[in-house]
Scaffold this active site. Structure first.
Site, PDB file in Angstrom:
ATOM      1  N   GLU A  61      -8.907   2.942   6.279  1.00  0.00           N
ATOM      2  CA  GLU A  61      -8.019   3.841   7.007  1.00  0.00           C
ATOM      3  C   GLU A  61      -6.622   3.790   6.423  1.00  0.00           C
ATOM      4  O   GLU A  61      -6.137   2.734   6.024  1.00  0.00           O
ATOM      5  CB  GLU A  61      -7.968   3.452   8.488  1.00  0.00           C
ATOM      6  CG  GLU A  61      -9.278   3.668   9.199  1.00  0.00           C
ATOM      7  CD  GLU A  61      -9.137   3.632  10.704  1.00  0.00           C
ATOM      8  OE1 GLU A  61      -9.785   4.463  11.354  1.00  0.00           O
ATOM      9  OE2 GLU A  61      -8.403   2.777  11.221  1.00  0.00           O
TER      10      GLU A  61
ATOM     11  N   LYS B 260      -6.882   0.175  -0.600  1.00  0.00           N
ATOM     12  CA  LYS B 260      -6.266  -0.052   0.708  1.00  0.00           C
ATOM     13  C   LYS B 260      -5.194  -1.133   0.613  1.00  0.00           C
ATOM     14  O   LYS B 260      -4.072  -0.959   1.112  1.00  0.00           O
ATOM     15  CB  LYS B 260      -7.340  -0.463   1.719  1.00  0.00           C
ATOM     16  CG  LYS B 260      -6.808  -0.931   3.069  1.00  0.00           C
ATOM     17  CD  LYS B 260      -6.008   0.142   3.793  1.00  0.00           C
ATOM     18  CE  LYS B 260      -5.646  -0.330   5.190  1.00  0.00           C
ATOM     19  NZ  LYS B 260      -4.800   0.638   5.897  1.00  0.00           N
TER      20      LYS B 260
ATOM     21  N   CYS C 223      -0.784  -4.733   9.239  1.00  0.00           N
ATOM     22  CA  CYS C 223      -1.342  -4.555   7.897  1.00  0.00           C
ATOM     23  C   CYS C 223      -0.470  -5.048   6.751  1.00  0.00           C
ATOM     24  O   CYS C 223      -0.973  -5.735   5.855  1.00  0.00           O
ATOM     25  CB  CYS C 223      -1.657  -3.078   7.665  1.00  0.00           C
ATOM     26  SG  CYS C 223      -3.008  -2.465   8.688  1.00  0.00           S
TER      27      CYS C 223
END
Length: 450
Positions: free
Chosen positions: A145, A204, A260
């Site tokens: 994502e 990512k 993150c």
């Protein structure tokens, strides 16, 4: 939550079931008050829940029924053992994978949604192959994502890209096409990017590392601005006009947070060291070190401006979430600042429009190690910005909530101790107007007027 809610909204013929072993969490998702604050999410959940969007603790039933299985579990930084403080803890990924292998009776496409180290899919495949029933096969995809909290629904509705990594085999390609067909319901095909599995996993980590690098870069320059009299907003604006650079993620602040950025950079550092690339590891680790320096530098500035002591002084913290329009507090700069102020024996008063006191208490006492005694004696959480600032010596703006831009600061100033100080760690307040009211204003990346 957000991803599955959007899929359910855009694909009404597809049944989407979100499962968790935590009954309380599932009950929250099935209640009138969902457990995540994200603009637009509640409306989507309420519109689709009970139609084609379901929340359940029946993990095994969902595995048996599903064709595509997203593995979206937490991958925190390890707190002990090999790789402590850097490597991702993949215990939940392994547990979920083993459960899928144990329960599945037919072919399943297993999709990594969690942020994982490069080549995690290889480990997942070995677990699936070693534990599956005879005749049951699996394909593994990587579908990371790229969402920003606070704009997650908008990002999902109109993504820059959807990335799908797969093995370049016949079955791997079919699995990729199956997932691509879901996204193609609303995402233009040219934005659905397919790569090798390992490239997708690394992308990512790399994306978050590059974004965090920009923040640390402008924050490093903010220190130079304060020392020279330059204005970091002007520097950022002028640099951002260069089309090769662009303006995004060049806003100086007290430091980045969230679930993150730091975790993924530390993961990248550990990966680099594991691959015997120490120079690469040192390069990326400096992004995190600069972020920690920025928070420390800001907290020390508060102490300096308050005559080098904040013992028994009242410090008002505006914002506890790591950024506006989210209730997420993970790695929030507020936590580090409050720790620093409590070490100086100051009285800290906190206000955030979305973060409940229970979360603030948990983050400070359980995660940050503040003692219950210290919390009870020196910290209070308030329900509005005005009572939080009442009688304080200083206000420290940590989260860029829009509400903080429109407060009646004349009213606030009248009830503060004098000289009343404001420290703007997000560059959102009208410094000159506040000075006219009588405030002593310090803005990150700008020389303090004395």
């Amino acid at each position: 939550g957000p991803t599955c809610a959007v899929i359910a909204s855009k694909c009404p013929d597809i049944k989407v079931t979100i499962v968790d072993i935590n009954q309380q969490r599932i009950d929250s998702w099935n209640s009138s008050s969902i457990p995540i604050y994200e603009p637009g999410l509640e409306e989507l959940v309420f519109a689709q829940r009970g139609k084609n969007l379901f929340f359940s603790t029946d993990v095994d039933g969902a595995i048996l029924e599903a064709d595509l299985i997203f593995v979206s579990v937490n991958t925190p930084t390890k707190k002990g053992g090999i790789g402590k403080g850097f490597a991702a803890d993949l215990a939940y990924v392994e547990s979920a994978t083993r459960r899928i292998a144990l329960i599945a009776r037919s072919h399943k496409v297993v999709i990594e949604k969690s942020t994982v180290p490069c080549r995690t899919a290889e480990s997942m495949r070995k677990i699936l192959d070693a534990n599956s029933r005879p005749g049951v096969t699996f394909d593994i995809l990587s579908n990371p994502e790229f969402l920003a909290e606070g704009t997650a629904i908008k990002d999902l509705m109109n993504p820059d890209r959807v990335l799908i990594g797969h093995l370049f085999t016949e079955s791997g390609t079919k699995a990729q096409e199956a997932l691509s067909s879901v996204y193609a319901r609303w995402v233009p095909k040219e934005r659905i990017v397919t790569t090798r599995l390992w490239s997708s996993e690394l992308t990512k980590l790399a994306s978050n590392a590059l974004l965090a690098q920009r923040i640390s870069s402008i924050n490093a320059l903010s220190a130079i601005c304060e020392a020279t009299g330059a204005d970091v907003d002007e520097v950022s604006y002028a640099c951002g006009l260069d089309s090769r650079i662009g303006p995004k993620f060049l806003k100086a602040s007290v430091g980045f947070g969230g679930s993150c950025f730091q975790k993924d950079i530390l993961n990248l550092v550990y990966l680099s060291r594991s691959l015997h690339l120490p120079e690469v590891a040192d390069y990326w680790e400096q992004v995190v070190l600069m972020n920690e320096y920025q928070k420390r530098r800001f907290s020390e500035q508060v102490v300096r401006e308050l005559f080098n002591t904040i013992t028994n002084k009242r410090i008002c913290i505006y914002g506890f979430a790591f950024k506006k329009d989210t209730g997420d507090t993970r790695e929030s700069a507020a936590i580090a600042l409050i720790q620093a102020f409590l070490r100086e024996n100051s009285n800290v008063r906190v206000y955030d429009p979305q973060v409940p006191e229970s979360q603030i208490h948990y983050d400070l006492t359980v995660e940050a190690g503040v003692s219950e005694t210290q919390y009870a004696k020196y910290l209070s959480v308030h329900k509005d910005a005005y009572t939080a600032a009442d009688g304080c010596d200083a206000i420290v703006v940590v989260t860029e909530w829009d509400e903080f831009k429109t407060l009646d600061y004349a009213k606030i100033y009248a009830k503060m101790n004098k000289p009343a100080c404001i420290f703007d760690g997000r560059l959102i307040l009208p410094a000159d107007a506040l000075r006219e009211l009588g405030f002593k204003v310090s803005c990150i990346g700008k020389a303090t007027a004395h």
